[in-house]
Design an enzyme around this catalytic site. Structure first.
Site, PDB file in Angstrom:
ATOM      1  NE  ARG A   1      -5.470  -7.603   4.305  1.00 22.05           N
ATOM      2  CZ  ARG A   1      -6.045  -7.772   3.111  1.00 22.05           C
ATOM      3  NH1 ARG A   1      -7.174  -7.166   2.820  1.00 22.05           N
ATOM      4  NH2 ARG A   1      -5.508  -8.571   2.212  1.00 22.05           N
TER       5      ARG A   1
ATOM      6  CD  GLU B   1     -11.716  -9.031   7.894  1.00 18.86           C
ATOM      7  OE1 GLU B   1     -12.475  -8.080   7.705  1.00 18.86           O
ATOM      8  OE2 GLU B   1     -10.931  -9.455   7.030  1.00 18.86           O
TER       9      GLU B   1
ATOM     10  CG  HIS C   1     -12.256  -9.578   3.303  1.00 20.24           C
ATOM     11  ND1 HIS C   1     -11.305  -9.384   4.246  1.00 20.24           N
ATOM     12  CD2 HIS C   1     -11.624  -9.384   2.126  1.00 20.24           C
ATOM     13  CE1 HIS C   1     -10.153  -9.101   3.683  1.00 20.24           C
ATOM     14  NE2 HIS C   1     -10.333  -9.089   2.388  1.00 20.24           N
TER      15      HIS C   1
HETATM   16  P1  NAI Z   1      -0.942  -1.774  -4.414  1.00 24.49           P
HETATM   17  O1  NAI Z   1       0.303  -2.399  -3.914  1.00 24.49           O
HETATM   18  O2  NAI Z   1      -1.183  -1.658  -5.885  1.00 24.49           O
HETATM   19  O3  NAI Z   1      -1.067  -0.292  -3.809  1.00 24.49           O
HETATM   20  C1  NAI Z   1      -0.868   0.033  -2.474  1.00 24.49           C
HETATM   21  C2  NAI Z   1      -0.428   1.496  -2.410  1.00 24.49           C
HETATM   22  O4  NAI Z   1      -0.397   1.901  -1.037  1.00 24.49           O
HETATM   23  C3  NAI Z   1       0.964   1.749  -2.990  1.00 24.49           C
HETATM   24  O5  NAI Z   1       0.917   2.841  -3.904  1.00 24.49           O
HETATM   25  C4  NAI Z   1       1.815   2.085  -1.760  1.00 24.49           C
HETATM   26  O6  NAI Z   1       2.857   3.020  -2.041  1.00 24.49           O
HETATM   27  C5  NAI Z   1       0.767   2.699  -0.848  1.00 24.49           C
HETATM   28  N1  NAI Z   1       1.115   2.681   0.566  1.00 24.49           N
HETATM   29  C6  NAI Z   1       1.842   1.780   1.263  1.00 24.49           C
HETATM   30  N2  NAI Z   1       1.891   2.128   2.562  1.00 24.49           N
HETATM   31  C7  NAI Z   1       1.182   3.286   2.686  1.00 24.49           C
HETATM   32  C8  NAI Z   1       0.855   4.138   3.759  1.00 24.49           C
HETATM   33  N3  NAI Z   1       1.264   3.884   5.000  1.00 24.49           N
HETATM   34  N4  NAI Z   1       0.093   5.240   3.505  1.00 24.49           N
HETATM   35  C9  NAI Z   1      -0.347   5.501   2.272  1.00 24.49           C
HETATM   36  N5  NAI Z   1      -0.078   4.728   1.194  1.00 24.49           N
HETATM   37  C10 NAI Z   1       0.692   3.646   1.406  1.00 24.49           C
HETATM   38  O7  NAI Z   1      -2.129  -2.543  -3.700  1.00 24.49           O
HETATM   39  P2  NAI Z   1      -3.640  -2.686  -4.186  1.00 24.49           P
HETATM   40  O8  NAI Z   1      -3.764  -3.828  -5.142  1.00 24.49           O
HETATM   41  O9  NAI Z   1      -4.146  -1.360  -4.591  1.00 24.49           O
HETATM   42  O10 NAI Z   1      -4.353  -3.175  -2.827  1.00 24.49           O
HETATM   43  C11 NAI Z   1      -4.425  -2.324  -1.702  1.00 24.49           C
HETATM   44  C12 NAI Z   1      -4.955  -3.116  -0.524  1.00 24.49           C
HETATM   45  O11 NAI Z   1      -6.328  -3.467  -0.731  1.00 24.49           O
HETATM   46  C13 NAI Z   1      -4.283  -4.483  -0.283  1.00 24.49           C
HETATM   47  O12 NAI Z   1      -3.073  -4.357   0.419  1.00 24.49           O
HETATM   48  C14 NAI Z   1      -5.326  -5.202   0.541  1.00 24.49           C
HETATM   49  O13 NAI Z   1      -5.110  -4.902   1.898  1.00 24.49           O
HETATM   50  C15 NAI Z   1      -6.645  -4.555   0.096  1.00 24.49           C
HETATM   51  N6  NAI Z   1      -7.510  -5.494  -0.641  1.00 24.49           N
HETATM   52  C16 NAI Z   1      -8.776  -5.712  -0.165  1.00 24.49           C
HETATM   53  C17 NAI Z   1      -9.644  -6.577  -0.825  1.00 24.49           C
HETATM   54  C18 NAI Z   1     -11.045  -6.807  -0.338  1.00 24.49           C
HETATM   55  O14 NAI Z   1     -11.736  -7.721  -0.858  1.00 24.49           O
HETATM   56  N7  NAI Z   1     -11.551  -6.070   0.608  1.00 24.49           N
HETATM   57  C19 NAI Z   1      -9.199  -7.282  -2.032  1.00 24.49           C
HETATM   58  C20 NAI Z   1      -7.866  -6.933  -2.487  1.00 24.49           C
HETATM   59  C21 NAI Z   1      -7.063  -6.078  -1.791  1.00 24.49           C
END
Ligand code: NAI
Length: 329
Positions: free
Chosen positions: A233, A262, A294
Site C-alpha cells: 500500500r 494513486e 497497482h
Molecule cells: P496476509 O494477511 O496474508 O499477510 C499480512 C502479514 O503482514 C501478516 O502475517 C501480518 O501478521 C503481517 N503484518 C501486519 N502488520 C504488520 C506490520 N506492521 N509489520 C510487519 N508485518 C505486519 O496478507 P497478504 O495476502 O499477504 O497481502 C498483504 C498485502 O498486500 C495486502 O494487505 C495488500 O495491501 C497488498 N496487496 C497488494 C496487491 C497489488 O496488486 N499490489 C494485491 C493484493 C494485496
C-alpha cells in the site's frame, strides 16, 4: 441475488461472466462508474454491491448504500483499508473480501520490479530502440548471495520469501506473527531487517500503526545501495521522505506498484489529463525508480480466483454460511 458491480472493466466482465455460468441465479449489472455518494443511490433494489480496492467507501457512501437497502458489500480484492469499517458496522453492512486469491501473482510482480530496476531494464528498453547500445548507467547487482528483507510474511510475503530463496538469497523478515512454515527465514526486529537487507520488500497490510513506516528515520537505517519494493500500500511509505532520500543518492533502485495519491490514477487512462499531483512525475524523474499502477495482482489465475470467490461469497451470504476467512465485518 442481484449485484450492482461498480467500476467494471472489460477484463472484469469477461472473468465474472465466465464464472457466473456456474451460478446463473446470481444477476450482475455492470457499471463503468465507480461508487460515490451519487452512484451509490443506484444500488436501490440490489442485494449487494461489488467494489474494488480503488473505490472510496467512506461513511457518506456507505450511508447511501444502507439507505438504498443494501446490506452486503462484496470487495473483489484482499485489502479493505478503503472501507470505513466503523461506519459499515453501525449501518449493519456485511463486508466480505477475497483474501489470498493469488499470492504468487503479487510476489512475482514484486520480484519483476526488483529485477527490472536492479538491471535497469526500463532504461535499456528505451535506449536500444534509439540505437544506443552503451552500458553506461546500467550496472546492476547480483541478488544471489545477498540478503532479502521481507516485511510481513503472510501469504504474499511467504511467496516472495520463497522466490528470494530460489534466487540464492539469505532471507530475513519482520512480522509480529512469524510464519512457522518458513523454516529458512530468519526473523528479527524491523530495524535489524532494514539495516541488513539488500532487497527490502513490503508485504504487510496498511494499518493505523504502520502508516509511513518507511520514513526519514527508517530509510536512514537502510543500506545505501538497497533496493526497495512496495507492492502493498502506498501509505506505508512517506513519499516526500523517499524522494528526498533518492535525491541524496540513497537506494540502488526503488520499485513501486503502489504509491500515495494513486487513487485517481488506478486503472485509468489519463494521458490527456493535467495531473493534480506531481508524485508520479517526481518519482519518474529518477533513473533508478520504476512505477507500475497497482497491477501486481493482474494475472489470469488471480482474476478467475477473484471472480469465483466473490460469487461464492455472495451465495454463502444468501445461504447464511459465510466462509470465516473472507469476512471483514
Ligand atoms: P496476509 O494477511 O496474508 O499477510 C499480512 C502479514 O503482514 C501478516 O502475517 C501480518 O501478521 C503481517 N503484518 C501486519 N502488520 C504488520 C506490520 N506492521 N509489520 C510487519 N508485518 C505486519 O496478507 P497478504 O495476502 O499477504 O497481502 C498483504 C498485502 O498486500 C495486502 O494487505 C495488500 O495491501 C497488498 N496487496 C497488494 C496487491 C497489488 O496488486 N499490489 C494485491 C493484493 C494485496
Amino acid at each position: 441475488m442481484k449485484i450492482l458491480f461498480y467500476d467494471a472493466k472489460p477484463y472484469d466482465i469477461d472473468s465474472f461472466e465466465k464464472e457466473r455460468k456456474n451460478d446463473p441465479d446470481i444477476e450482475i449489472e455492470y457499471l463503468t462508474a465507480d461508487i460515490s455518494v451519487r452512484t451509490a443511490a443506484l444500488a436501490k433494489g440490489y442485494d449487494a454491491v461489488c467494489a474494488f480496492v480503488s473505490s472510496q467507501l467512506d461513511a457518506d457512501v456507505l450511508k447511501e448504500l444502507a439507505d438504498a437497502g443494501v446490506g452486503l458489500l462484496l470487495m473483489r480484492c484482499a485489502g479493505f483499508n478503503n472501507v470505513d469499517l466503523k461506519a459499515a458496522k453501525e449501518l449493519k453492512i456485511t463486508v466480505l473480501r477475497v483474501p489470498g486469491y493469488s499470492p504468487e501473482a503479487v510476489a512475482e510482480h514484486a520480484m519483476a520490479l526488483a529485477m527490472a530496476v536492479n538491471r535497469r531494464i526500463h532504461k535499456e528498453y528505451i535506449k536500444v530502440r534509439e540505437n544506443n547500445f552503451s552500458l553506461v548507467g546500467l550496472m546492476g547487482i547480483n541478488f544471489h548471495g545477498r540478503t532479502a528483507g521481507i516485511i510481513g510474511t503472510g501469504k504474499i510475503g511467504a511467496a516472495m520469501a520463497k522466490i528470494c530463496r530460489g534466487f540464492g538469497m539469505r532471507v530475513i523478515a519482520y512480522d509480529k506473527y512469524p510464519n512457522s512454515s518458513l523454516e529458512f527465514v530468519e526473523y528479527m526486529e524491523l530495524g535489524e531487517v532494514l539495516s541488513n537487507s539488500d532487497l527490502i520488500s513490503l508485504h504487510c497490510p496498511l494499518t493505523i500503526e504502520n502508516y509511513h513506516m518507511i520514513n526519514k528515520e527508517s530509510i536512514a537505517r537502510m543500506k545505501q545501495d538497497a533496493v526497495l519494493i512496495n507492492t502493498s500500500r502506498g501509505e506505508l511509505v512517506d513519499t516526500d521522505d523517499l524522494i528526498a532520500s533518492i535525491r541524496n543518492h540513497k537506494f540502488h533502485g526503488v520499485g513501486l506498484d503502489v504509491y500515495e495519491e494513486e487513487r485517481e490514477n488506478v486503472f485509468e487512462n489519463r494521458e490527456d489529463d493535467i495531473l493534480e499531483s506531481s508524485v508520479v512525475a517526481r518519482l519518474l524523474s529518477f533513473p533508478n525508480v520504476i512505477v507500475t499502477s497497482h497491477q501486481a495482482f493482474f494475472t489470469e489465475e488471480a482474476l478467475s480466483a477473484i471472480s469465483r470467490t466473490t460469487l461464492s461469497n455472495a451465495k454463502d451470504y444468501e445461504n447464511g454460511s459465510l466462509n470465516q476467512d473472507n469476512i471483514v465485518l
